[in-house]
Design a protein around this motif. Sequence first.
Motif, PDB file in Angstrom:
ATOM      1  N   ARG A 251     -50.559 -28.346 -48.268  1.00  0.00           N
ATOM      2  CA  ARG A 251     -51.515 -29.280 -48.876  1.00  0.00           C
ATOM      3  C   ARG A 251     -52.908 -28.660 -48.892  1.00  0.00           C
ATOM      4  N   LEU A 252     -53.554 -28.723 -50.032  1.00  0.00           N
ATOM      5  CA  LEU A 252     -54.962 -28.374 -50.056  1.00  0.00           C
ATOM      6  C   LEU A 252     -55.779 -29.568 -49.589  1.00  0.00           C
ATOM      7  N   VAL A 253     -56.847 -29.279 -48.868  1.00  0.00           N
ATOM      8  CA  VAL A 253     -57.705 -30.307 -48.295  1.00  0.00           C
ATOM      9  C   VAL A 253     -59.120 -30.090 -48.782  1.00  0.00           C
ATOM     10  N   ARG A 254     -59.776 -31.166 -49.144  1.00  0.00           N
ATOM     11  CA  ARG A 254     -61.187 -31.097 -49.525  1.00  0.00           C
ATOM     12  C   ARG A 254     -61.841 -32.418 -49.196  1.00  0.00           C
ATOM     13  N   ILE A 255     -62.791 -32.394 -48.261  1.00  0.00           N
ATOM     14  CA  ILE A 255     -63.540 -33.586 -47.890  1.00  0.00           C
ATOM     15  C   ILE A 255     -65.006 -33.328 -48.220  1.00  0.00           C
ATOM     16  N   ASP A 256     -65.450 -33.873 -49.326  1.00  0.00           N
ATOM     17  CA  ASP A 256     -66.826 -33.686 -49.780  1.00  0.00           C
ATOM     18  C   ASP A 256     -67.704 -34.823 -49.271  1.00  0.00           C
TER      19      ASP A 256
ATOM     20  N   HIS B 270     -68.105 -26.257 -45.789  1.00  0.00           N
ATOM     21  CA  HIS B 270     -68.835 -25.876 -46.992  1.00  0.00           C
ATOM     22  C   HIS B 270     -70.057 -26.769 -47.155  1.00  0.00           C
ATOM     23  N   ASP B 271     -71.105 -26.166 -47.705  1.00  0.00           N
ATOM     24  CA  ASP B 271     -72.354 -26.873 -47.968  1.00  0.00           C
ATOM     25  C   ASP B 271     -72.134 -27.908 -49.063  1.00  0.00           C
ATOM     26  N   LEU B 272     -72.633 -29.112 -48.856  1.00  0.00           N
ATOM     27  CA  LEU B 272     -72.389 -30.201 -49.797  1.00  0.00           C
ATOM     28  C   LEU B 272     -73.410 -30.296 -50.925  1.00  0.00           C
ATOM     29  N   GLU B 273     -74.505 -29.553 -50.835  1.00  0.00           N
ATOM     30  CA  GLU B 273     -75.490 -29.614 -51.918  1.00  0.00           C
ATOM     31  C   GLU B 273     -74.915 -28.956 -53.163  1.00  0.00           C
TER      32      GLU B 273
ATOM     33  N   ARG C  39     -77.520 -28.541 -41.993  1.00  0.00           N
ATOM     34  CA  ARG C  39     -76.973 -28.806 -43.322  1.00  0.00           C
ATOM     35  C   ARG C  39     -75.840 -29.812 -43.208  1.00  0.00           C
ATOM     36  N   ASP C  40     -75.718 -30.671 -44.192  1.00  0.00           N
ATOM     37  CA  ASP C  40     -74.570 -31.563 -44.273  1.00  0.00           C
ATOM     38  C   ASP C  40     -73.375 -30.759 -44.772  1.00  0.00           C
ATOM     39  N   LEU C  41     -72.291 -30.767 -43.979  1.00  0.00           N
ATOM     40  CA  LEU C  41     -71.143 -29.911 -44.252  1.00  0.00           C
ATOM     41  C   LEU C  41     -69.879 -30.730 -44.467  1.00  0.00           C
ATOM     42  N   GLY C  42     -69.100 -30.343 -45.460  1.00  0.00           N
ATOM     43  CA  GLY C  42     -67.765 -30.878 -45.654  1.00  0.00           C
ATOM     44  C   GLY C  42     -66.733 -29.911 -45.106  1.00  0.00           C
ATOM     45  N   ILE C  43     -65.465 -30.256 -45.263  1.00  0.00           N
ATOM     46  CA  ILE C  43     -64.362 -29.419 -44.790  1.00  0.00           C
ATOM     47  C   ILE C  43     -63.378 -29.210 -45.935  1.00  0.00           C
ATOM     48  N   SER C  44     -62.884 -27.975 -46.048  1.00  0.00           N
ATOM     49  CA  SER C  44     -61.890 -27.660 -47.070  1.00  0.00           C
ATOM     50  C   SER C  44     -60.952 -26.585 -46.542  1.00  0.00           C
ATOM     51  N   GLY C  45     -59.859 -26.377 -47.258  1.00  0.00           N
ATOM     52  CA  GLY C  45     -58.888 -25.369 -46.876  1.00  0.00           C
ATOM     53  C   GLY C  45     -57.484 -25.835 -47.170  1.00  0.00           C
ATOM     54  N   ARG C  46     -56.537 -25.427 -46.319  1.00  0.00           N
ATOM     55  CA  ARG C  46     -55.148 -25.837 -46.527  1.00  0.00           C
ATOM     56  C   ARG C  46     -54.473 -26.168 -45.213  1.00  0.00           C
ATOM     57  N   LEU C  47     -53.472 -27.037 -45.303  1.00  0.00           N
ATOM     58  CA  LEU C  47     -52.626 -27.425 -44.185  1.00  0.00           C
ATOM     59  C   LEU C  47     -51.191 -27.027 -44.508  1.00  0.00           C
ATOM     60  N   THR C  48     -50.432 -26.653 -43.478  1.00  0.00           N
ATOM     61  CA  THR C  48     -48.979 -26.653 -43.590  1.00  0.00           C
ATOM     62  C   THR C  48     -48.486 -27.856 -42.787  1.00  0.00           C
ATOM     63  N   VAL C  49     -47.601 -28.620 -43.407  1.00  0.00           N
ATOM     64  CA  VAL C  49     -47.170 -29.884 -42.808  1.00  0.00           C
ATOM     65  C   VAL C  49     -45.650 -29.967 -42.803  1.00  0.00           C
ATOM     66  N   ARG C  50     -45.148 -30.739 -41.867  1.00  0.00           N
ATOM     67  CA  ARG C  50     -43.715 -30.988 -41.768  1.00  0.00           C
ATOM     68  C   ARG C  50     -43.290 -31.955 -42.873  1.00  0.00           C
ATOM     69  N   ALA C  51     -42.301 -31.557 -43.664  1.00  0.00           N
ATOM     70  CA  ALA C  51     -41.723 -32.422 -44.693  1.00  0.00           C
ATOM     71  C   ALA C  51     -40.222 -32.423 -44.485  1.00  0.00           C
ATOM     72  N   GLY C  52     -39.752 -33.263 -43.587  1.00  0.00           N
ATOM     73  CA  GLY C  52     -38.347 -33.232 -43.201  1.00  0.00           C
ATOM     74  C   GLY C  52     -38.080 -31.985 -42.385  1.00  0.00           C
ATOM     75  N   ASP C  53     -37.161 -31.146 -42.874  1.00  0.00           N
ATOM     76  CA  ASP C  53     -36.825 -29.912 -42.163  1.00  0.00           C
ATOM     77  C   ASP C  53     -37.493 -28.690 -42.773  1.00  0.00           C
ATOM     78  N   VAL C  54     -38.436 -28.890 -43.697  1.00  0.00           N
ATOM     79  CA  VAL C  54     -39.095 -27.756 -44.342  1.00  0.00           C
ATOM     80  C   VAL C  54     -40.601 -27.896 -44.201  1.00  0.00           C
ATOM     81  N   LEU C  55     -41.300 -26.827 -44.561  1.00  0.00           N
ATOM     82  CA  LEU C  55     -42.754 -26.836 -44.555  1.00  0.00           C
ATOM     83  C   LEU C  55     -43.282 -27.118 -45.951  1.00  0.00           C
ATOM     84  N   ASP C  56     -44.332 -27.891 -46.001  1.00  0.00           N
ATOM     85  CA  ASP C  56     -45.036 -28.151 -47.245  1.00  0.00           C
ATOM     86  C   ASP C  56     -46.477 -27.695 -47.063  1.00  0.00           C
TER      87      ASP C  56
END
Length: 430
Positions: A141-146, A210-213, A122-139
């Motif tokens: 981000r939701l991620v979705r690659i269809d 996730h399935d892309l269909e 199956r052709d698959l994309g990627i989704s979910g969330r990241l925690t990222v460095r934003a200066g001295d704090v955490l931010d």
Amino acid sequence: MPVSTTATASGLCAFIDASPSPFHVCRTVAAELTAAGFRELPESKAWTAEAATGKHFVVRGGSLVAWTGTGHEPAAGFRVVGAHTDSPNLRVKQHPDLAVAGWQLVGLEPYGGAWLNSWLDRDLGISGRLTVRAGDVLDERLVRIDEPLLRVPQLAIHLSEDRRGVSPDPQRHVNAVWGLGERPESLLDYIGERAGVAAGDVLGWELMTHDLEPSRLVGRDENLVSAPRLDNQATCYAGLRALLAAAERDRSTTAVLALFDHEEVGSQSDRGAQSDLLAAILERIVLARGGGRSEYLAALAGSVCASGDMAHATHPNYPDRHEPAHHISVGGGPVLKVNQNLRYATDAVGAGAFALACAQAEVPLQRYVHRADLPCGSTIGPMTAAGTGMPTVDVGAPQLAMHSARELMGAADVGSYSAALAAFLDPAGR
């Protein structure tokens, strides 16, 4: 009088396609709630009396609890519809970058009871969330690659020992190819770049395939829904429509929608059904009404919960795998699920409450019992009942291919399921 809802099969398809991960489910639900006048409340701040009235919701990671009330007495009970936002899939490992035999691979791990063969080729994309460095704090981000980024290739039939295929080993056989080369490429750098994050600033992630269909109506008369994640986004969607319908009317109880993450892996997390999420929010609502611990316990004693998950329709190719006296039809209406060993939480009180709701909504009710010689799955129902003391009933909509990468249900069941949940949240004689 029948209870009308705005739930439709095409609406469910759009909901699922917008929600490839539990975090996206919460974002989709939150957007609809906000458009309907609900306001998000932060858990980290004190709540005023306003929390006891009007329309509000809380998001904790991949879980969401929403409620609508009109200034009830402190000890007034709750009507709760529960569901889960997660579905079985393949998730990205912490060190995902691999290179084998000239192939670039991404290391994946099954989540929940994924039916692994259904994820192959199956052709698959990627989704979910990241925690990222934003200066001295955490931010966050939701991620979705269809895009068709990943694919888990099946073994050629000529290479299997008996030409009957293989059962994929979850450790060795579910890594995905995503390119060619002798040296591993960084998946996290690639995803970070797509998310606008500098290399090295991605500090944590919960990423899944996730399935892309697209979800779609299928069959001769387009009376079936073919989609990923029907288990259990169909209940998330139906429960949302039910809550929005309940928000339009006054009632003697507070209507609550509780969507939990991590049901497919046991619910034992900070935001699963075994956490304090639902109980803490219900208690804070009672406190906002001016009540205390005694009123909270009284409110729970006057509450009822419908644990919504999907149900097994009788499979036409495997009718022998079903309890012969409990035929379940796609298109036959919502399903009441009973298990004598309490894999489902349904008792006589809960069963009666849901049967009345179906009668009020003028939809048929089906009753499901699992074969006694096969292990029965479970739901959030038993743990919700044990954690709150609320009478709880396990219900669902019938489907085929549960835990497959793509599942199948009846288009007509979307509306009838939602109508039954709406009647449960807003019972006659309220």
